[in-house]
Design a protein around this motif. Sequence first.
Motif, PDB file in Angstrom:
ATOM      1  N   ALA A  55      -0.189  17.865  31.531  1.00  0.00           N
ATOM      2  CA  ALA A  55      -0.029  17.639  30.106  1.00  0.00           C
ATOM      3  C   ALA A  55       1.370  18.075  29.699  1.00  0.00           C
ATOM      4  O   ALA A  55       1.882  19.073  30.189  1.00  0.00           O
ATOM      5  N   SER A  56       1.993  17.319  28.811  1.00  0.00           N
ATOM      6  CA  SER A  56       3.343  17.669  28.408  1.00  0.00           C
ATOM      7  C   SER A  56       3.398  17.913  26.912  1.00  0.00           C
ATOM      8  O   SER A  56       2.430  17.697  26.197  1.00  0.00           O
ATOM      9  N   VAL A  74       2.310   9.894  22.774  1.00  0.00           N
ATOM     10  CA  VAL A  74       1.960  10.867  23.809  1.00  0.00           C
ATOM     11  C   VAL A  74       0.723  10.369  24.549  1.00  0.00           C
ATOM     12  O   VAL A  74       0.091   9.386  24.149  1.00  0.00           O
ATOM     13  N   ASP A  78      -1.810  15.707  25.677  1.00  0.00           N
ATOM     14  CA  ASP A  78      -0.473  16.222  25.394  1.00  0.00           C
ATOM     15  C   ASP A  78      -0.456  16.993  24.075  1.00  0.00           C
ATOM     16  O   ASP A  78      -1.321  16.816  23.212  1.00  0.00           O
TER      17      ASP A  78
END
Length: 139
Positions: A55-56, A74, A78
């Motif tokens: 996950a960013s 996204v 995220d």
Amino acid sequence: MSSSRRSGFVRVMVTAFAVVGALGVVGCGSDGGTSESGASSTGATSVTTSGVAAASTVTVTVDDMKFSPAAVTVKAGDTVTWKFEDKAPHSVQGIGDAAMGINSPIFTTGEWSHTFTVPGTYRYLCPLHPEMKGTVTVQ
Ligand SMILES: [Cu+2]
């Protein structure tokens, strides 16, 4: 004579234990319900990402009376972090039912994050300056 004194003492002790026991039960019962207040004040659903890789975080800057970029995309899981850098106070508030979990306090500086777990399009605004709008698209 001495034996009747002793049995009387035992009876007092038993009574005392019974009273303490009853108070103990009442005390525990009244304590039980009070531990849950205030737990959900953020409104953020703390869903941990399970299994989905990497996950960013995407950052939206809040400055100069606008969100930039105003539209971000996204992936589910995220996190979007809003960084407040304007002289004026702002906050982030979702528009409509789907974006109900998006609801930040008012910031002048600092940052606030929200993790998006469900795909969809989330519109938001700054309730202090409703012309400030943004969109998060979750794929
Ligand atoms: Cu604002």
